[in-house]
Design an enzyme around this catalytic site. Structure first.
Site, mmCIF file in Angstrom:
data_model
loop_
_atom_site.group_PDB
_atom_site.id
_atom_site.type_symbol
_atom_site.label_atom_id
_atom_site.label_comp_id
_atom_site.label_asym_id
_atom_site.label_seq_id
_atom_site.Cartn_x
_atom_site.Cartn_y
_atom_site.Cartn_z
ATOM 1 N N HIS A 198 -46.704 -26.834 -2.682
ATOM 2 C CA HIS A 198 -46.122 -27.949 -1.906
ATOM 3 C C HIS A 198 -45.113 -27.416 -0.889
ATOM 4 C CE1 HIS A 198 -44.279 -31.994 -1.322
ATOM 5 N NE2 HIS A 198 -43.150 -31.303 -1.233
ATOM 6 N N GLU A 199 -44.195 -26.549 -1.337
ATOM 7 C CA GLU A 199 -43.187 -25.998 -0.424
ATOM 8 C C GLU A 199 -43.803 -25.009 0.554
ATOM 9 O OE1 GLU A 199 -40.387 -27.378 -0.266
ATOM 10 O OE2 GLU A 199 -40.575 -28.545 -2.116
ATOM 11 N N HIS A 202 -44.973 -26.758 3.622
ATOM 12 C CA HIS A 202 -43.864 -26.969 4.554
ATOM 13 C C HIS A 202 -43.593 -25.699 5.349
ATOM 14 C CE1 HIS A 202 -42.611 -30.900 3.253
ATOM 15 N NE2 HIS A 202 -42.326 -30.531 2.021
ATOM 16 N N ASP A 209 -43.442 -34.195 4.140
ATOM 17 C CA ASP A 209 -43.682 -34.946 2.909
ATOM 18 C C ASP A 209 -44.390 -36.265 3.185
ATOM 19 O OD1 ASP A 209 -42.598 -33.189 1.014
ATOM 20 O OD2 ASP A 209 -40.564 -33.835 1.486
#
Length: 967
Positions: A198-199, A202, A209
């Site tokens: 998830h990170e 980014h 998000d």
């Protein structure tokens, strides 16, 4: 660049010998295709040495720092542990497990195309870990994944520092040691490998998000939906009482949405596999939202920042890996686990390589001595090793590596700095001699540093000595001193980028650029309490008084020094403390040969405003540089970091200036921040950087101050930022913009199972007293593709909001400029639609709003426009709005973000919120009723037929009591 693309795809940074072997193969090719599509004969006699030099550095640039794709695998993934983190070797194993687990999830998430191949873990120098090797160019500051103590705003919640445009790589991922060591957090955020992916999305691909804690619910087709992607994620709405029980959510009459206490609880078992940017903790979620399932109406950052695009679309069409991902074939079998290397950096080892050629004689050699003296006295840390080499026609070692163990040692090195200059400029000799000095301590130069300064054109072929510098593993920072400094230095750094920094410094004394460059040559370990902080750096020319104020705040004060440099005659100097004590020349040290006056404040400098006054009767230049360190070992100072979004620009894309103001990861907001950008030809531009969430600035109140730089000119340019408290309004922020999503609980077999509450974090904004800071960013180079700077249109509006009040629409946004975010635009065009996709994809087909009465204000102003549509807006209606702006040259901006507004009217008593599960039950009951009705009709029809048949055959007595069962 077909050959270079092949070259980068098959070589990793560790394969330096093969880089050199393949260089001759590639360089001897008859034809090389450049990025612009122009064919160049490499062996042509017409190619000048400078062009060959550039190509050489391009071919050897695989040693550069930064994450890369090597085939299907990511390499050069640096994970750095901060110096303030106590030793716990479990962290190393947990990091390895997280990345290994994340590699499997990454492989599945992107259609089996990519995985983590190699990662390096940098441990602090004070750790006594086993099986570590010496770090090369890895450093905490350049690591894209940090393990460090908590940001008080986030606590132990993982997050990514992200403030660029959609699709742009972020700054870093921040995990805390407590997050990694405490398995209880897995229940709050999900498996660490999933959170890591998830990170990573980014960080690497610049997506945002798909959930939103500030706007967790929205209206869609008459229903209240949770902000998520995809909408196929099912769950229930409840409020959690103080005692931990559940109750139905309540509606806020002002917004017609659930109140802040209402939470969305997803079902533990889902029938969808997306999205990792929304709920990575769900077992079924394994990939990113694609276009066909993207929830483009949800009020989340992904839609707001990425023009309502799906995360999958951004990754494959807009990210740094877009070309590779579109061409890579899926792996035929699962990838191997990542390989890991654990490295450690010892105390700094630095060699100053200083130009003493003939062009340095006079004022330049003096300025070099002044700046190098400042570095040796105040910048380089205790226990570091420093050597000094000079070069001109030949190269000499003025001092072999010497450990900085006292002020006496520092002064010994200062006295050895060169005072005379003559001869030619043999850069290779200097570079070779510097490498030789660095090798003497332990036989290699891995991770050692070179600070290379020159003011002229090389008389030798620096391209010839480049391979040895690359293979050495040294960190090379370069300073091009004066306009005539070799362009080769710029090109060397641009193509090499082996962990160092590049600065240009004018030989104009007032700029103080050489002092600033040396003051910026630090190598951070993450412990900012041991690093120098520049409070002031300014110069002026006067024949009278030179006055100013420096604010010493509570976070600094130790080792505070005022260094005044004068041009010709010793001036009168007065420095006043906040309590009124006056320091004069009798309290200061004066070096007549260096033309330097220094005041070292004993102990910890008194907090408050320090005033300086310098008087002269002759017209001369002055500079003052004020440096300090943290006042307390456990309180990091406020720091400023600045950089450009592009270090090399051809003018086709806007350049952006960034300055981050923070203290121990906490954003400092409402500060006054000014950037000065100066070209080597003397053109100077000053910009006030803003943290308003508009124009170049991604988020309001995140401590990142930004502005577009439109007055670009050809050549090398310097960047300097000055920061101070803005009228006493400066605060530490509590706002956060992203982070691994915390899930309050899950629905299991129809029952909500609550997770432990998220640990509380600081939410009280703290005041910041008066403070001043200056910071110097890396220099940047502009080479315009045309003869004049480009004409940029107004910037895209990114904060458009809409509200419907009865039948009136109210729009608000921040005004763009004539050129990006500067000046005043000529006009606005506003359009609306019932269809979001139509408005986004075909703005000109939207319904026009009359803007004749709207006159744009100066960039950065708040704009508002209210209007009525030509029809009454019905209850339950959702409308979408967008804006374009136009400048005097009729250049139009990109379409703004799409703002949506719904008209929702309730009765006198606001209703509660029915759960999606409850809605589903109603739907099932309704379906059963429909089926029963159908069965009844079928039964009646069958009964009628039955009667007719019996009547036809003369059996009327069979009609009345017969029934037909609905099957």
């Amino acid at each position: 660049m077909n050959q270079l693309y092949w070259y980068h795809s098959v070589h990793s940074s560790k394969d330096i010998p093969s880089v050199i072997r393949h260089f001759k193969l590639i360089f001897d090719l008859t034809l090389f295709k450049t990025c612009s599509g122009v064919a160049v004969h490499l062996n042509s006699a017409a190619m000048d040495s400078r062009t060959k030099f550039v190509l050489l550095w391009m071919l050897l640039s695989s040693t550069s720092t930064g994450i890369k794709l090597d085939g299907n695998g990511y390499v050069d993934v640096i994970i750095a542990i901060g110096a303030k983190v106590p030793q716990d070797d479990r962290l190393i194993d947990i990091i390895k497990d997280m990345v290994t687990e994340g590699s499997v999830y990454l492989y599945e998430a992107l259609d089996k195309k990519v995985y983590f191949k190699e990662a390096t873990i940098l441990v602090p120098s004070h750790w006594k870990s086993k099986n570590v090797t010496k770090a090369r160019t890895e450093s905490f500051e350049k690591a894209k994944i940090r393990i460090d103590n908590a940001n008080s705003t986030y606590g132990d919640q993982p997050y990514t520092k992200q403030y660029g445009e959609c699709g742009t790589m972020a700054e870093y991922i921040h995990f805390t040691p407590e997050y990694l060591l405490n398995d209880a957090v897995i229940q709050l955020y999900g498996l660490r490998g999933r959170v890591f992916v998830h990170e990573w999305a980014h960080l690497r691909w610049g997506v945002y998000d798909e959930y939103n804690k500030e706007k967790p619910f929205y209206h869609s087709n008459g229903r209240i939906e949770a902000t998520r992607c995809s909408k196929n994620i099912e769950g229930q709405f409840y409020e959690v009482t103080a005692g931990g029980s559940l109750q139905p959510c309540h509606i806020d009459p002002q917004t017609s949405l659930p109140t802040d206490k209402c939470k969305f609880f997803p079902d533990r078992n889902q029938n969808t596999n997306s999205s990792l940017m929304s709920l990575p903790s769900l077992d079924s979620v394994s990939t990113f939202c694609r276009k066909n399932e993207h929830n483009n109406k949800a009020p989340n950052l992904q839609n707001e920042k990425c023009d309502n695009k799906a995360t999958w679309t951004v990754i494959f069409e807009d990210s740094v890996d877009k070309d590779a991902l579109q061409t890579l074939k899926p792996l035929e079998s699962p990838p191997p686990p990542p390989s890991f290397k654990v490295v450690q950096r010892a105390q700094r080892v630095v060699c100053l390589i200083l130009d003493v050629s003939g062009s340095m004689e006079g004022a330049r050699i003096l300025q070099q001595r002044q700046a190098a003296t400042h570095f040796l006295r105040y910048i380089i840390e205790d226990q570091a090793s420093v050597g000094i080499v000079t070069f001109s026609t030949s190269a000499s070692t003025l001092r072999s590596l010497t450990i900085i163990d006292s002020d006496i040692t520092r002064e010994t090195l200062v006295q050895l700095l060169p005072k005379r200059a003559s001869g030619s400029t043999n850069m290779c000799l200097g570079l070779s001699q510097g490498l030789h000095v660095l090798q003497k301590d332990n036989g290699d130069v891995l991770g050692d540093e070179i600070i290379f300064l020159t003011d002229g054109q090389a008389t030798d072929n620096i391209a010839g000595c480049a391979p040895s510098a690359i293979q050495s593993g040294a960190i090379i920072s370069t300073i091009a001193f004066s306009n005539s400094a070799a362009q080769a230095l710029t090109e060397m750094y641009s193509m090499l980028k082996i962990g160092g920094i590049f600065f240009i410094a004018k030989d104009d004394m007032i700029s103080n650029q050489l002092m600033d460059a040396f003051a910026s040559l630090t190598l951070s370990t993450g412990d900012y309490t041991n690093e120098p902080v520049q409070l002031e750096s300014v110069g002026a020319r006067t024949s009278d008084w030179f006055n100013g104020t420096v604010s010493v705040d509570q976070t600094v004060g130790n080792k505070t020094s005022f260094v005044i440099i004068y041009e010709t005659r010793f001036p009168s100097i007065y420095i006043q403390s906040p309590s009124g004590s006056i320091y004069t020349q009798t309290n200061m040290s004066h070096d007549g040969l260096l033309k330097t006056v220094t005041l070292n404040i004993p102990g910890t400098a008194e907090p408050g405003d320090w005033k300086y006054s310098i008087q002269t009767t002759s017209n001369q230049a002055f500079t003052i540089t004020v440096t300090s360190q943290a006042a307390h070992d456990d309180v990091p100072p406020i720091i400023v970091k600045t950089h450009m979004n592009q270090q090399f620009s051809d003018g086709t894309k806007p350049m952006t200036v960034f300055a981050e103001v923070s203290q121990n990861y906490r954003p400092v907001i409402n500060a006054e921040v000014w950037a000065t950008l100066e070209s080597e030809t003397g053109s100077e531009h000053t910009l006030q950087l803003l943290d308003n969430g508009a124009g170049a600035d991604a988020f309001q109140g995140d401590g990142i101050y930004s502005r577009y730089f439109t007055k670009i000119v050809n050549g090398r340019n310097s960047l300097k930022v000055r920061v101070k408290n803005q009228g006493g309004q400066t605060r530490f922020a509590v706002q956060k913009n992203s982070g691994a999503p915390y899930v309050p609980g899950y629905v299991v077999n129809g029952v909500v199972q609550l997770n432990p509450p998220k640990p509380p974090v600081s939410e009280e904004p703290l005041e910041v007293g008066n403070f001043t800071r200056t910071a110097t960013g890396e220099s940047f180079v502009v080479k315009l593709s045309g003869t004049t700077p480009p004409n940029f249109p107004p910037n895209r509006i990114t904060d458009l909001s809409a509200e419907i009040q009865e039948d009136t629409v109210l729009l608000s946004w921040t005004a763009p400029g004539e050129d990006l975010d500067q000046g005043t635009a000529k006009s606005y065009e506003i359009r609306w639609s019932f269809d979001l996709d139509m408005l986004r994809n075909s703005f000109s087909n939207g319904h026009v709003v009359n803007t004749a009465a709207v006159s744009p204000h100066e960039a950065g102003s708040v704009e508002q426009h209210s209007f009525n549509l030509s029809f009454p807006i019905q209850n339950g209606t959702t409308l979408f709005f967008a804006v374009q702006s136009e400048d005097e040259q009729n250049a139009k901006s990109e379409t703004s973000n799409i703002a949506q507004a719904s008209k929702i009217l309730h009765g006198p008593k606001p209703p509660g919120v029915s759960n999606p599960g409850m809605n589903l039950t109603v739907l099932v009951i309704s379906l059963c009723v429909v089926i029963m009705v159908i069965c009844f009709i079928v039964a009646v029809t069958a009964w009628a037929k039955h009667c007719l048949v019996n009547l036809f055959f003369g059996f009327p007595y069979l009609c009345p009591g017969k029934s037909v069962r609905c099957r």
